[in-house]
Design a protein around this motif. Structure first.
Motif, PDB file in Angstrom:
ATOM      1  N   ILE A 197      59.436  26.270  -7.953  1.00 46.56           N
ATOM      2  CA  ILE A 197      58.105  26.598  -7.568  1.00 46.56           C
ATOM      3  C   ILE A 197      57.236  26.930  -8.879  1.00 46.56           C
ATOM      4  O   ILE A 197      56.223  26.613  -9.344  1.00 46.56           O
ATOM      5  N   ALA A 198      57.649  27.808  -9.880  1.00 45.09           N
ATOM      6  CA  ALA A 198      57.242  28.281 -11.052  1.00 45.09           C
ATOM      7  C   ALA A 198      57.052  27.200 -11.836  1.00 45.09           C
ATOM      8  O   ALA A 198      55.993  26.988 -12.536  1.00 45.09           O
ATOM      9  N   VAL A 199      58.197  26.112 -12.204  1.00 43.69           N
ATOM     10  CA  VAL A 199      57.977  25.112 -12.917  1.00 43.69           C
ATOM     11  C   VAL A 199      56.868  23.833 -12.581  1.00 43.69           C
ATOM     12  O   VAL A 199      55.891  23.837 -13.382  1.00 43.69           O
ATOM     13  N   PHE A 200      56.800  23.890 -11.342  1.00 36.19           N
ATOM     14  CA  PHE A 200      55.719  22.990 -10.630  1.00 36.19           C
ATOM     15  C   PHE A 200      54.489  23.586 -10.929  1.00 36.19           C
ATOM     16  O   PHE A 200      53.509  22.772 -11.239  1.00 36.19           O
ATOM     17  N   TRP A 201      54.116  24.956 -10.571  1.00 36.00           N
ATOM     18  CA  TRP A 201      52.952  25.375 -10.967  1.00 36.00           C
ATOM     19  C   TRP A 201      52.393  25.511 -12.174  1.00 36.00           C
ATOM     20  O   TRP A 201      51.214  25.067 -12.595  1.00 36.00           O
ATOM     21  N   PHE A 202      53.388  25.698 -13.168  1.00 33.99           N
ATOM     22  CA  PHE A 202      52.591  25.668 -14.464  1.00 33.99           C
ATOM     23  C   PHE A 202      52.686  24.262 -15.231  1.00 33.99           C
ATOM     24  O   PHE A 202      51.834  23.995 -16.232  1.00 33.99           O
ATOM     25  N   ASP A 203      53.134  23.276 -14.621  1.00 33.63           N
ATOM     26  CA  ASP A 203      52.977  21.793 -14.698  1.00 33.63           C
ATOM     27  C   ASP A 203      52.223  21.039 -13.835  1.00 33.63           C
ATOM     28  O   ASP A 203      52.386  19.822 -13.482  1.00 33.63           O
ATOM     29  N   ARG A 204      51.324  21.917 -12.822  1.00 37.95           N
ATOM     30  CA  ARG A 204      50.780  21.204 -11.851  1.00 37.95           C
ATOM     31  C   ARG A 204      49.629  20.043 -12.172  1.00 37.95           C
ATOM     32  O   ARG A 204      49.223  19.256 -11.450  1.00 37.95           O
ATOM     33  N   ASP A 205      49.287  20.092 -13.522  1.00 36.56           N
ATOM     34  CA  ASP A 205      48.292  19.165 -14.125  1.00 36.56           C
ATOM     35  C   ASP A 205      49.013  17.647 -14.009  1.00 36.56           C
ATOM     36  O   ASP A 205      48.409  16.554 -14.120  1.00 36.56           O
ATOM     37  N   GLY A 206      50.422  17.763 -13.903  1.00 36.19           N
ATOM     38  CA  GLY A 206      51.129  16.632 -14.129  1.00 36.19           C
ATOM     39  C   GLY A 206      51.316  15.804 -12.889  1.00 36.19           C
ATOM     40  O   GLY A 206      52.098  14.838 -12.567  1.00 36.19           O
ATOM     41  N   LEU A 207      50.686  16.660 -11.599  1.00 32.79           N
ATOM     42  CA  LEU A 207      51.049  15.940 -10.186  1.00 32.79           C
ATOM     43  C   LEU A 207      49.793  15.635  -9.774  1.00 32.79           C
ATOM     44  O   LEU A 207      48.850  15.951 -10.101  1.00 32.79           O
ATOM     45  N   LYS A 208      49.990  14.636  -8.639  1.00 30.46           N
ATOM     46  CA  LYS A 208      48.706  14.299  -8.158  1.00 30.46           C
ATOM     47  C   LYS A 208      48.927  14.192  -6.622  1.00 30.46           C
ATOM     48  O   LYS A 208      49.804  13.798  -6.049  1.00 30.46           O
ATOM     49  N   ASP A 209      47.935  14.591  -6.122  1.00 32.02           N
ATOM     50  CA  ASP A 209      47.987  14.770  -4.437  1.00 32.02           C
ATOM     51  C   ASP A 209      47.131  13.188  -4.037  1.00 32.02           C
ATOM     52  O   ASP A 209      46.077  13.245  -4.311  1.00 32.02           O
ATOM     53  N   GLN A 210      48.062  12.585  -3.168  1.00 32.84           N
ATOM     54  CA  GLN A 210      47.382  11.179  -2.849  1.00 32.84           C
ATOM     55  C   GLN A 210      46.382  11.346  -1.804  1.00 32.84           C
ATOM     56  O   GLN A 210      45.685  10.550  -1.354  1.00 32.84           O
ATOM     57  N   ILE A 211      46.343  12.615  -1.098  1.00 32.01           N
ATOM     58  CA  ILE A 211      45.285  12.683  -0.228  1.00 32.01           C
ATOM     59  C   ILE A 211      43.933  13.400  -0.480  1.00 32.01           C
ATOM     60  O   ILE A 211      43.118  12.448  -0.305  1.00 32.01           O
ATOM     61  N   ASP A 212      43.878  14.496  -1.347  1.00 38.25           N
ATOM     62  CA  ASP A 212      42.620  14.794  -1.662  1.00 38.25           C
ATOM     63  C   ASP A 212      42.369  14.934  -3.334  1.00 38.25           C
ATOM     64  O   ASP A 212      41.526  15.384  -3.819  1.00 38.25           O
ATOM     65  N   GLY A 213      43.562  14.704  -4.080  1.00 38.22           N
ATOM     66  CA  GLY A 213      43.536  14.610  -5.270  1.00 38.22           C
ATOM     67  C   GLY A 213      43.514  16.081  -6.162  1.00 38.22           C
ATOM     68  O   GLY A 213      43.549  16.245  -7.348  1.00 38.22           O
ATOM     69  N   HIS A 214      43.492  17.272  -5.244  1.00 39.06           N
ATOM     70  CA  HIS A 214      43.615  18.513  -5.808  1.00 39.06           C
ATOM     71  C   HIS A 214      45.081  19.218  -5.318  1.00 39.06           C
ATOM     72  O   HIS A 214      45.383  18.982  -4.336  1.00 39.06           O
ATOM     73  N   ILE A 215      45.627  19.915  -6.422  1.00 38.22           N
ATOM     74  CA  ILE A 215      46.983  20.530  -6.307  1.00 38.22           C
ATOM     75  C   ILE A 215      46.675  22.162  -6.321  1.00 38.22           C
ATOM     76  O   ILE A 215      46.029  22.883  -7.180  1.00 38.22           O
ATOM     77  N   SER A 216      46.924  22.593  -5.075  1.00 36.62           N
ATOM     78  CA  SER A 216      46.786  24.079  -4.806  1.00 36.62           C
ATOM     79  C   SER A 216      48.025  24.506  -4.936  1.00 36.62           C
ATOM     80  O   SER A 216      49.035  24.017  -4.758  1.00 36.62           O
ATOM     81  N   PHE A 217      48.188  26.102  -4.648  1.00 39.15           N
ATOM     82  CA  PHE A 217      49.662  26.538  -4.602  1.00 39.15           C
ATOM     83  C   PHE A 217      50.309  26.281  -3.404  1.00 39.15           C
ATOM     84  O   PHE A 217      51.452  26.082  -3.670  1.00 39.15           O
ATOM     85  N   PRO A 218      49.578  26.114  -1.979  1.00 35.48           N
ATOM     86  CA  PRO A 218      50.249  25.688  -0.965  1.00 35.48           C
ATOM     87  C   PRO A 218      50.912  24.132  -1.157  1.00 35.48           C
ATOM     88  O   PRO A 218      51.981  23.854  -0.763  1.00 35.48           O
ATOM     89  N   ASP A 219      50.129  23.249  -1.812  1.00 29.13           N
ATOM     90  CA  ASP A 219      50.605  21.901  -2.185  1.00 29.13           C
ATOM     91  C   ASP A 219      51.997  22.217  -3.166  1.00 29.13           C
ATOM     92  O   ASP A 219      52.714  21.301  -2.896  1.00 29.13           O
ATOM     93  N   ILE A 220      51.704  22.898  -4.193  1.00 25.58           N
ATOM     94  CA  ILE A 220      53.169  23.140  -4.913  1.00 25.58           C
ATOM     95  C   ILE A 220      54.153  23.768  -4.050  1.00 25.58           C
ATOM     96  O   ILE A 220      55.305  23.389  -4.220  1.00 25.58           O
ATOM     97  N   LEU A 221      53.849  24.643  -3.267  1.00 30.01           N
ATOM     98  CA  LEU A 221      54.995  25.239  -2.375  1.00 30.01           C
ATOM     99  C   LEU A 221      55.752  24.279  -1.451  1.00 30.01           C
ATOM    100  O   LEU A 221      56.820  23.977  -1.270  1.00 30.01           O
ATOM    101  N   TYR A 222      54.814  23.425  -0.788  1.00 31.18           N
ATOM    102  CA  TYR A 222      55.262  22.065  -0.044  1.00 31.18           C
ATOM    103  C   TYR A 222      55.924  21.254  -0.881  1.00 31.18           C
ATOM    104  O   TYR A 222      56.910  20.695  -0.473  1.00 31.18           O
TER     105      TYR A 222
END
Length: 362
Positions: free
Chosen positions: A52-77
């Motif tokens: 979770i920590a790794v994904f959170w610090f690199d959240r800019d490299g992730l893309k949400d196909q639904i709303d385009g926004h990456i939140s902490f619940p998205d990272i946890l999921y």
């Protein structure tokens, strides 16, 4: 005498680890099942938190196909579905950095977590089922066996001499709480049972009720006496031989139900005191007690053709004592005492091939 002792070392059977391994039961870590499970849950939680920590610090490299926004619940999921290899595809790594992190950091963690899951399932479920099945098979074969509680130095020597006297190694069940000692017992061809000798369940698994004898040599007098009480509670008929260190505890061991109490410090004291005034008597006594010696002290019932003879007239060996209906007939009566039916003879005789079996192969 030195040459004689060297010959004895060459002919005396040993219990070196053999090619024919014994059987090892209930090998587990020193932790209980609850502590093991709790520890592994903690490791898995820590690894997931790391993902979770790794994904959170690199959240800019992730893309949400639904709303385009990456939140902490998205990272946890995303961390949970990644670790569990579900991968719905609604959140995906899009940058090179995010994909490299997923490939070289998250994937090894995912594999390690699955190894923990599989190992825990095997250790807590599958292995226990397999061991219970193996134990039930061994228990069906155990009859007239010997149970040895404690595989320290004295216990090892007792097992060695028992095998030297003709008892099959695979009919000696060794109980000890040390995994190293139990592994050594299995390497020597015995049945190794990891457990507490004071536990009724452990002793029941060793089938003490069907045993020829139970040898108790735990290294502590209080533990030894507790084992004696437990064995006697489970079986009123099984012979119990106990190793007691302190002389004041010998009476307690006898009262607890031991049939015979051996005190190595006391015996050693006798031998050392005797050695002060003699040179050959002590080595002879040690040789006499060992199955690999030049002479053997044996105990048996009088044969029909020996009844009616004096002790001196027995030709099978030198009768040094007779036990008859609660009386001990000493050697001084050898020319007068007439052997009776059901008498028990103590005889010194040369060793036979039956009392000196070949050492285990290997």
């Amino acid at each position: 005498m030195e040459r004689r002792l060297q010959d004895r070392r060459r002919t005396k059977p040993s219990l070196r680890p053999s090619q024919r391994k014994g059987r090892l039961l209930h090998v587990r870590s020193g932790l209980s099942a609850e502590k093991t499970l709790l520890l592994r849950v903690g490791i898995v939680a820590a690894l997931i938190a790391l993902v979770i920590a790794v994904f959170w610090f690199d959240r800019d490299g992730l893309k949400d196909q639904i709303d385009g926004h990456i939140s902490f619940p998205d990272i946890l999921y995303f961390a949970m579905i990644t670790v569990t290899t579900v991968g719905y595809g609604d959140i995906v790594p899009v940058s090179h950095t995010a994909r490299l992190i997923d490939a070289f950091a998250v994937t090894p963690i995912r594999i390690f977590i699955w190894f923990i899951f599989l190992g825990t399932a095997y250790e807590l479920v599958v292995q226990r089922i397999v061991e219970e099945f193996r134990l039930s098979r061994i228990q069906k074969q155990l009859q007239g066996h010997i149970v040895l509680c404690g595989f320290g130095h004295s216990g090892f020597i007792a097992a060695q001499e028992t095998v030297s006297k003709g008892h099959p190694a695979d009919h000696i069940v060794v109980i000890d709480e040390s995994e190293d000692r139990i592994q050594l017992a299995a390497d020597c061809g015995f049945v190794g049972l990891l457990g507490d000798g004071t536990s009724e369940d452990t002793l029941k698994n060793a089938c003490v009720g069907k045993a020829k004898a139970v040898i108790v040599s735990t290294g502590r007098d209080d533990t030894t006496i507790l084992v004696i009480l437990t064995v006697r509670h489970l079986s009123a008929a099984t012979k119990i031989v106990a190793n007691i260190k302190q002389e004041e505890n010998i009476k307690l061991a006898n009262l607890s139900g031991a049939d015979l109490v051996v005190s190595p410090p006391k015996i050693g004291g006798y031998l050392m005191a005797d050695a002060v005034e003699t040179r050959y008597a002590t080595p002879f006594l040690c040789d006499l007690m060992s199955a690999g010696g030049q002479m053997v002290l044996s105990e048996r019932r009088a044969e029909p053709d020996e009844v009616g003879l004096t002790m001196a007239e027995v030709t099978a060996g030198m009768v040094v004592q007779v036990h008859s209906h609660g009386r001990d007939i000493p050697f001084t009566e050898r020319n007068r005492y007439i052997i009776q039916p059901q008498d028990t003879l103590l005889i010194i005789s040369p060793p036979t091939d039956a009392r000196n079996p070949s050492p285990p192969a290997g």
